[in-house]
Design a protein around this motif. Structure first.
Motif, PDB file in Angstrom:
ATOM      1  N   CYS A 201       0.869  -1.183   0.000  1.00 13.71           N
ATOM      2  CA  CYS A 201       0.000   0.000   0.000  1.00 13.71           C
ATOM      3  C   CYS A 201       0.900   1.226   0.000  1.00 13.71           C
ATOM      4  CB  CYS A 201      -0.922   0.004   1.220  1.00 13.71           C
ATOM      5  SG  CYS A 201      -1.884   1.528   1.370  1.00 13.71           S
ATOM      6  N   LYS A 202       0.810   2.026  -1.021  1.00 13.12           N
ATOM      7  CA  LYS A 202       1.664   3.210  -1.159  1.00 13.12           C
ATOM      8  C   LYS A 202       0.798   4.465  -1.100  1.00 13.12           C
ATOM      9  CE  LYS A 202       5.188   5.077  -4.282  1.00 13.12           C
ATOM     10  NZ  LYS A 202       5.872   4.867  -5.588  1.00 13.12           N
ATOM     11  N   ILE A 203       1.104   5.343  -0.156  1.00 14.49           N
ATOM     12  CA  ILE A 203       0.338   6.582   0.028  1.00 14.49           C
ATOM     13  C   ILE A 203       1.251   7.759  -0.327  1.00 14.49           C
ATOM     14  CG2 ILE A 203      -0.934   8.022   1.680  1.00 14.49           C
ATOM     15  CD1 ILE A 203      -1.373   5.377   3.310  1.00 14.49           C
ATOM     16  N   THR A 204       0.849   8.528  -1.321  1.00 12.45           N
ATOM     17  CA  THR A 204       1.662   9.661  -1.794  1.00 12.45           C
ATOM     18  C   THR A 204       0.847  10.948  -1.711  1.00 12.45           C
ATOM     19  OG1 THR A 204       2.645   8.125  -3.384  1.00 12.45           O
ATOM     20  CG2 THR A 204       3.141  10.466  -3.669  1.00 12.45           C
ATOM     21  N   ASP A 205       1.447  12.008  -1.158  1.00 14.89           N
ATOM     22  CA  ASP A 205       0.766  13.309  -1.120  1.00 14.89           C
ATOM     23  C   ASP A 205       1.718  14.398  -1.615  1.00 14.89           C
ATOM     24  OD1 ASP A 205       2.008  14.936   1.255  1.00 14.89           O
ATOM     25  OD2 ASP A 205       1.703  12.923   2.077  1.00 14.89           O
ATOM     26  N   ASN A 206       1.153  15.509  -2.013  1.00 15.66           N
ATOM     27  CA  ASN A 206       1.971  16.644  -2.477  1.00 15.66           C
ATOM     28  C   ASN A 206       2.040  17.736  -1.402  1.00 15.66           C
ATOM     29  OD1 ASN A 206      -0.642  17.639  -2.640  1.00 15.66           O
ATOM     30  ND2 ASN A 206      -0.250  18.852  -4.485  1.00 15.66           N
ATOM     31  N   GLY A 207       2.081  17.282  -0.142  1.00 20.89           N
ATOM     32  CA  GLY A 207       2.065  18.211   0.990  1.00 20.89           C
ATOM     33  C   GLY A 207       3.398  18.888   1.247  1.00 20.89           C
ATOM     34  N   ASN A 245       2.241 -14.379  13.634  1.00 24.71           N
ATOM     35  CA  ASN A 245       3.463 -14.707  12.887  1.00 24.71           C
ATOM     36  C   ASN A 245       3.415 -14.123  11.466  1.00 24.71           C
ATOM     37  OD1 ASN A 245       6.029 -15.829  12.615  1.00 24.71           O
ATOM     38  ND2 ASN A 245       5.241 -17.726  11.776  1.00 24.71           N
ATOM     39  N   LEU A 246       3.026 -12.862  11.403  1.00 23.28           N
ATOM     40  CA  LEU A 246       2.894 -12.181  10.108  1.00 23.28           C
ATOM     41  C   LEU A 246       4.136 -11.354   9.805  1.00 23.28           C
ATOM     42  CD1 LEU A 246      -0.730 -10.767  10.445  1.00 23.28           C
ATOM     43  CD2 LEU A 246      -0.053 -12.750   9.133  1.00 23.28           C
ATOM     44  N   LYS A 247       4.328 -11.065   8.533  1.00 25.53           N
ATOM     45  CA  LYS A 247       5.398 -10.140   8.133  1.00 25.53           C
ATOM     46  C   LYS A 247       4.727  -8.806   7.816  1.00 25.53           C
ATOM     47  CE  LYS A 247       8.555 -13.625   6.339  1.00 25.53           C
ATOM     48  NZ  LYS A 247       9.295 -14.131   5.151  1.00 25.53           N
ATOM     49  N   LEU A 248       4.964  -7.821   8.680  1.00 24.46           N
ATOM     50  CA  LEU A 248       4.355  -6.508   8.523  1.00 24.46           C
ATOM     51  C   LEU A 248       5.428  -5.436   8.680  1.00 24.46           C
ATOM     52  CD1 LEU A 248       1.336  -7.106  10.926  1.00 24.46           C
ATOM     53  CD2 LEU A 248       1.152  -6.896   8.467  1.00 24.46           C
ATOM     54  N   GLY A 249       5.227  -4.330   8.007  1.00 28.27           N
ATOM     55  CA  GLY A 249       6.172  -3.235   8.175  1.00 28.27           C
ATOM     56  C   GLY A 249       5.722  -2.010   7.393  1.00 28.27           C
ATOM     57  N   PHE A 250       6.295  -0.864   7.740  1.00 31.48           N
ATOM     58  CA  PHE A 250       6.012   0.370   6.992  1.00 31.48           C
ATOM     59  C   PHE A 250       7.208   1.293   7.080  1.00 31.48           C
ATOM     60  CE2 PHE A 250       4.602   1.268  11.310  1.00 31.48           C
ATOM     61  CZ  PHE A 250       5.058   2.553  11.533  1.00 31.48           C
ATOM     62  N   TRP A 251       7.328   2.173   6.133  1.00 30.36           N
ATOM     63  CA  TRP A 251       8.424   3.140   6.129  1.00 30.36           C
ATOM     64  C   TRP A 251       7.991   4.416   5.406  1.00 30.36           C
ATOM     65  CZ3 TRP A 251       8.194  -1.295   3.298  1.00 30.36           C
ATOM     66  CH2 TRP A 251       8.222  -1.180   1.913  1.00 30.36           C
ATOM     67  N   TYR A 252       8.730   5.489   5.683  1.00 30.16           N
ATOM     68  CA  TYR A 252       8.468   6.795   5.064  1.00 30.16           C
ATOM     69  C   TYR A 252       9.587   7.133   4.087  1.00 30.16           C
ATOM     70  CZ  TYR A 252       5.074   7.546   8.830  1.00 30.16           C
ATOM     71  OH  TYR A 252       4.020   7.432   9.702  1.00 30.16           O
ATOM     72  N   GLU A 253       9.207   7.744   2.977  1.00 31.03           N
ATOM     73  CA  GLU A 253      10.212   8.268   2.059  1.00 31.03           C
ATOM     74  C   GLU A 253       9.930   9.754   1.860  1.00 31.03           C
ATOM     75  OE1 GLU A 253      10.079   6.090  -1.541  1.00 31.03           O
ATOM     76  OE2 GLU A 253      10.650   4.184  -0.644  1.00 31.03           O
TER      77      GLU A 253
END
Length: 253
Positions: A201-207, A245-253
């Motif tokens: 899931c990729k969330i992109t904004d022009n903020g 036992n799930l593989k979950l993660g998130f990061w910011y760019e």
């Protein structure tokens, strides 16, 4: 004891039997050290088994608590205050249709959030529907300045994919509150779903960006909301990983 008498081909026997003595040892399953090891092993297994059950129960309780804090992150007072103000504005302007439409969407959002808070997993289609309702409410508030787009990859079937509940909307809310809220002019938000070896899931904004938002929030009355929701989602991911036992993660760019 084994006694052996020999007889030759003329049928002559030996006068005295040959005595052979030997010891047959007990099977290891009947030895004292085996009983000791079995007792130690069984005791260790029982302790580990019940400690795992206790650990699971503790994580279960924490997951329930994390779902409540996730609900708090999504239904924060600032959002509800703005929503009520918008309804009040339409009522005062005698725009009953818009007031009714906004109130219907808000009630659906609250009801679905409460329902989701009781579930560990929901279908991706449910999550998208909830996020769309939330974005529609924000669009009404921002009016023509705000545009959003939800893109689902052609190889991704939202009805067949299950995801942990209440993990996407807080990121969408952060993008709006801390990225787009302080931006002048056109505000755009794009949410993309793509199935790889995992669901992306990729969330992109022009903020205005995270660094600029951080500076503004230092003197803001609602400072701490982002850190609260981010901390909540991190904790929820840790619990979900440990329990399922799930593989979950998130990061910011």
């Amino acid at each position: 004891n084994l006694e052996i008498l020999a007889v030759n081909e003329d049928n002559v026997k030996t006068d005295q039997a040959q005595l052979i003595q030997f010891n047959i040892d007990k099977p290891y399953t009947q030895k004292w050290w085996f009983y000791l090891l079995f007792f130690i092993g069984a005791t260790t297994w029982i302790i580990l088994f019940f400690s795992q059950i206790i650990k699971k129960k503790n994580i279960e309780k924490q997951l329930i608590y994390s779902s409540i804090t996730s609900l708090k992150a999504q239904m924060n007072p600032h959002f509800l205050f703005n929503a009520i103000n918008t309804i009040q504005y339409y009522i005062l302007k005698s725009n009953k249709e818009k007031a009714y439409d906004y109130l219907t969407k808000l009630s659906f959002l609250i009801r679905e959030n409460l329902d989701m808070s009781e579930k560990a997993f929901v279908s991706l289609s449910n999550e998208i529907e909830l996020s769309s309702t939330y974005l529609e409410l924000e669009k009404i508030r921002f009016k023509d300045d705000f545009k959003y787009e939800i893109v689902i990859d052609k190889d991704t079937n939202p009805n067949e994919i299950k995801i942990p509940s209440m993990v996407i909307q807080p990121f969408i809310e952060n993008a709006i509150k801390h990225g787009l809220m302080h931006k002048e002019g056109n505000k755009s938000l794009k949410i993309e779903f793509k199935k790889r070896a995992y669901l992306e899931c990729k969330i992109t904004d022009n903020g205005i960006g995270r660094e600029a938002a951080k500076l503004i929030n230092e003197n803001n009355f609602f400072h701490g909301h982002e850190s609260f929701s981010t901390k909540t989602i991190k904790k929820r991911f840790e619990l979900l990983k440990a329990y399922y036992n799930l593989k979950l993660g998130f990061w910011y760019e």
